[in-house]
Write a protein that holds these residues in place. Structure first.
Motif, PDB file in Angstrom:
ATOM      1  N   GLU A 108      55.422  59.963  20.240  1.00  0.00           N
ATOM      2  CA  GLU A 108      56.570  59.077  20.588  1.00  0.00           C
ATOM      3  C   GLU A 108      56.091  58.380  21.803  1.00  0.00           C
ATOM      4  OE1 GLU A 108      59.520  58.285  19.423  1.00  0.00           O
ATOM      5  OE2 GLU A 108      59.900  59.826  17.651  1.00  0.00           O
ATOM      6  N   THR A 109      56.673  57.336  21.824  1.00  0.00           N
ATOM      7  CA  THR A 109      56.588  56.377  23.154  1.00  0.00           C
ATOM      8  C   THR A 109      57.998  56.066  23.709  1.00  0.00           C
ATOM      9  OG1 THR A 109      56.354  54.336  21.931  1.00  0.00           O
ATOM     10  CG2 THR A 109      54.213  55.416  22.292  1.00  0.00           C
ATOM     11  N   LEU A 110      58.189  55.757  24.931  1.00  0.00           N
ATOM     12  CA  LEU A 110      59.037  55.342  25.777  1.00  0.00           C
ATOM     13  C   LEU A 110      59.056  53.891  26.094  1.00  0.00           C
ATOM     14  CD1 LEU A 110      62.042  56.210  26.461  1.00  0.00           C
ATOM     15  CD2 LEU A 110      61.118  56.831  28.748  1.00  0.00           C
ATOM     16  N   VAL A 111      59.974  52.970  25.845  1.00  0.00           N
ATOM     17  CA  VAL A 111      59.452  51.613  26.245  1.00  0.00           C
ATOM     18  C   VAL A 111      60.763  51.221  27.209  1.00  0.00           C
ATOM     19  CG1 VAL A 111      59.505  49.144  25.183  1.00  0.00           C
ATOM     20  CG2 VAL A 111      59.020  51.039  23.650  1.00  0.00           C
ATOM     21  N   ARG A 112      60.012  50.474  28.207  1.00  0.00           N
ATOM     22  CA  ARG A 112      60.749  50.288  29.244  1.00  0.00           C
ATOM     23  C   ARG A 112      60.378  48.742  29.673  1.00  0.00           C
ATOM     24  NH1 ARG A 112      59.645  55.713  32.162  1.00  0.00           N
ATOM     25  NH2 ARG A 112      61.380  56.720  31.880  1.00  0.00           N
ATOM     26  N   LEU A 113      61.229  48.156  30.419  1.00  0.00           N
ATOM     27  CA  LEU A 113      61.090  46.917  30.851  1.00  0.00           C
ATOM     28  C   LEU A 113      60.308  46.851  32.338  1.00  0.00           C
ATOM     29  CD1 LEU A 113      64.281  45.036  30.728  1.00  0.00           C
ATOM     30  CD2 LEU A 113      62.360  44.589  29.270  1.00  0.00           C
ATOM     31  N   THR A 114      59.298  45.749  32.536  1.00  0.00           N
ATOM     32  CA  THR A 114      58.695  45.755  33.837  1.00  0.00           C
ATOM     33  C   THR A 114      59.745  44.892  34.689  1.00  0.00           C
ATOM     34  OG1 THR A 114      57.639  43.692  33.227  1.00  0.00           O
ATOM     35  CG2 THR A 114      56.505  45.522  32.804  1.00  0.00           C
ATOM     36  N   PRO A 115      59.104  44.928  35.958  1.00  0.00           N
ATOM     37  CA  PRO A 115      60.151  44.048  36.891  1.00  0.00           C
ATOM     38  C   PRO A 115      60.237  42.696  36.446  1.00  0.00           C
ATOM     39  CG  PRO A 115      58.848  45.621  38.084  1.00  0.00           C
ATOM     40  CD  PRO A 115      58.338  45.755  36.829  1.00  0.00           C
ATOM     41  N   GLN A 116      59.262  42.156  35.720  1.00  0.00           N
ATOM     42  CA  GLN A 116      58.985  40.672  35.253  1.00  0.00           C
ATOM     43  C   GLN A 116      59.692  40.592  34.114  1.00  0.00           C
ATOM     44  OE1 GLN A 116      54.993  39.562  34.247  1.00  0.00           O
ATOM     45  NE2 GLN A 116      55.733  37.821  33.281  1.00  0.00           N
ATOM     46  N   GLY A 117      59.891  41.619  33.421  1.00  0.00           N
ATOM     47  CA  GLY A 117      60.787  41.692  32.145  1.00  0.00           C
ATOM     48  C   GLY A 117      62.270  41.523  32.463  1.00  0.00           C
ATOM     49  N   GLU A 118      62.790  42.719  33.404  1.00  0.00           N
ATOM     50  CA  GLU A 118      64.049  42.432  33.883  1.00  0.00           C
ATOM     51  C   GLU A 118      64.445  41.068  34.428  1.00  0.00           C
ATOM     52  OE1 GLU A 118      64.745  45.524  36.774  1.00  0.00           O
ATOM     53  OE2 GLU A 118      64.309  47.125  35.264  1.00  0.00           O
ATOM     54  N   GLN A 119      63.788  40.545  35.232  1.00  0.00           N
ATOM     55  CA  GLN A 119      64.137  39.334  35.926  1.00  0.00           C
ATOM     56  C   GLN A 119      64.093  38.217  34.903  1.00  0.00           C
ATOM     57  OE1 GLN A 119      61.028  37.642  38.648  1.00  0.00           O
ATOM     58  NE2 GLN A 119      62.682  36.382  39.533  1.00  0.00           N
ATOM     59  N   LEU A 120      63.116  38.275  33.522  1.00  0.00           N
ATOM     60  CA  LEU A 120      63.322  37.116  32.749  1.00  0.00           C
ATOM     61  C   LEU A 120      64.708  37.377  31.882  1.00  0.00           C
ATOM     62  CD1 LEU A 120      61.966  34.792  31.191  1.00  0.00           C
ATOM     63  CD2 LEU A 120      60.899  36.459  29.644  1.00  0.00           C
ATOM     64  N   ILE A 121      64.728  38.723  31.561  1.00  0.00           N
ATOM     65  CA  ILE A 121      66.006  38.695  30.481  1.00  0.00           C
ATOM     66  C   ILE A 121      67.391  38.391  31.125  1.00  0.00           C
ATOM     67  CG2 ILE A 121      65.806  41.513  30.873  1.00  0.00           C
ATOM     68  CD1 ILE A 121      66.888  39.221  27.616  1.00  0.00           C
ATOM     69  N   ASP A 122      67.280  38.807  32.505  1.00  0.00           N
ATOM     70  CA  ASP A 122      68.519  38.584  33.209  1.00  0.00           C
ATOM     71  C   ASP A 122      68.774  37.109  33.317  1.00  0.00           C
ATOM     72  OD1 ASP A 122      68.961  40.979  33.732  1.00  0.00           O
ATOM     73  OD2 ASP A 122      68.483  41.100  35.921  1.00  0.00           O
ATOM     74  N   GLY A 157      53.192  41.322  29.612  1.00  0.00           N
ATOM     75  CA  GLY A 157      53.723  41.651  30.778  1.00  0.00           C
ATOM     76  C   GLY A 157      54.980  42.047  30.907  1.00  0.00           C
ATOM     77  N   LEU A 158      55.915  42.131  29.970  1.00  0.00           N
ATOM     78  CA  LEU A 158      57.546  42.247  30.050  1.00  0.00           C
ATOM     79  C   LEU A 158      57.971  43.592  29.762  1.00  0.00           C
ATOM     80  CD1 LEU A 158      58.336  38.786  28.340  1.00  0.00           C
ATOM     81  CD2 LEU A 158      58.096  39.246  30.621  1.00  0.00           C
ATOM     82  N   LEU A 159      56.851  44.523  29.229  1.00  0.00           N
ATOM     83  CA  LEU A 159      57.557  45.877  29.057  1.00  0.00           C
ATOM     84  C   LEU A 159      56.176  46.844  28.906  1.00  0.00           C
ATOM     85  CD1 LEU A 159      56.891  46.711  25.610  1.00  0.00           C
ATOM     86  CD2 LEU A 159      58.733  45.498  25.274  1.00  0.00           C
ATOM     87  N   THR A 160      56.724  48.046  29.058  1.00  0.00           N
ATOM     88  CA  THR A 160      55.505  48.850  29.145  1.00  0.00           C
ATOM     89  C   THR A 160      55.846  49.766  27.902  1.00  0.00           C
ATOM     90  OG1 THR A 160      56.419  50.589  30.879  1.00  0.00           O
ATOM     91  CG2 THR A 160      54.902  48.778  31.500  1.00  0.00           C
ATOM     92  N   ARG A 161      54.824  50.638  27.569  1.00  0.00           N
ATOM     93  CA  ARG A 161      54.962  51.588  26.637  1.00  0.00           C
ATOM     94  C   ARG A 161      54.206  52.897  27.075  1.00  0.00           C
ATOM     95  NH1 ARG A 161      53.792  49.155  20.718  1.00  0.00           N
ATOM     96  NH2 ARG A 161      52.145  47.915  21.986  1.00  0.00           N
ATOM     97  N   THR A 162      54.976  54.078  27.239  1.00  0.00           N
ATOM     98  CA  THR A 162      54.642  55.239  27.605  1.00  0.00           C
ATOM     99  C   THR A 162      54.688  56.556  26.439  1.00  0.00           C
ATOM    100  OG1 THR A 162      55.113  54.258  30.024  1.00  0.00           O
ATOM    101  CG2 THR A 162      54.671  56.723  29.544  1.00  0.00           C
ATOM    102  N   ARG A 163      53.582  57.161  26.598  1.00  0.00           N
ATOM    103  CA  ARG A 163      53.739  58.346  25.519  1.00  0.00           C
ATOM    104  C   ARG A 163      54.628  59.323  26.251  1.00  0.00           C
ATOM    105  NH1 ARG A 163      51.964  57.214  20.917  1.00  0.00           N
ATOM    106  NH2 ARG A 163      49.991  56.296  20.764  1.00  0.00           N
TER     107      ARG A 163
END
Length: 171
Positions: free
Chosen positions: A108-122, A95-101
């Protein structure tokens, strides 16, 4: 003051006194420092359930809020495509990132952090900075800046720069 690299250098100097070992002294220390820092980071990340290479992916995504394509993450983290895919799958599963076509190119996919991923990496990044500051404590602030400048001069010619990529399209 002596370190492992000095001992290695002394052994080589005894075997081959005619060789210039100054490159080994510098690069040996850079490589040993990187390996030891990687070990320190791996140990510190144990409780976070994120490995050091996964931390690097999360950090790259945090620096790029619009998201990145997997091939850009591969380039950013100096990993193989297969390793990147494996790490992305695991990070998505927890649950730390999402992949969207990407609409324009469904391959191709675009990878982004989820809010949970942002909080953890910070949180993890803040702790990483503290570890690095502690490691560099023997140096004055001016020495740290000078060392960074010298290393930049060595790294810049060999560090491949990615071609300029426009902001990733929104899926």
């Amino acid at each position: 003051m002596t370190d492992a690299v000095q001992r290695f250098r002394d052994s080589w100097a005894h075997l081959h006194p005619h060789l210039d070992l100054t490159g080994m002294e510098t690069m040996g220390r850079v490589l040993r420092l990187a390996a030891l820092m990687n070990n320190i980071t791996e140990d510190a990340l144990t409780d976070s359930d994120v490995s050091r290479p996964e931390f690097e992916i999360l950090a790259a995504l945090r620096r790029t809020p619009q998201g990145l394509r997997p091939r850009h993450l591969t380039r950013e983290t100096l990993s193989s495509g297969a390793a990147t895919t494996k790490r992305l799958t695991r990070l998505e599963q927890i649950g730390l990132l999402t992949r969207t076509r990407i609409e324009r190119d469904r391959r191709e996919t675009l990878v982004r952090l989820t809010p949970q991923g942002e909080q953890l990496i910070d949180t993890l990044f803040t702790h990483q900075l503290e570890r690095e500051t502690t490691l560099l404590a023997p140096l004055t602030p001016q020495e740290r800046t000078h060392l960074a400048t010298l290393l930049t001069r060595v790294l810049t010619p060999i560090d491949p720069q990615p071609p300029h990529t426009p902001e990733a399209p929104h899926p």
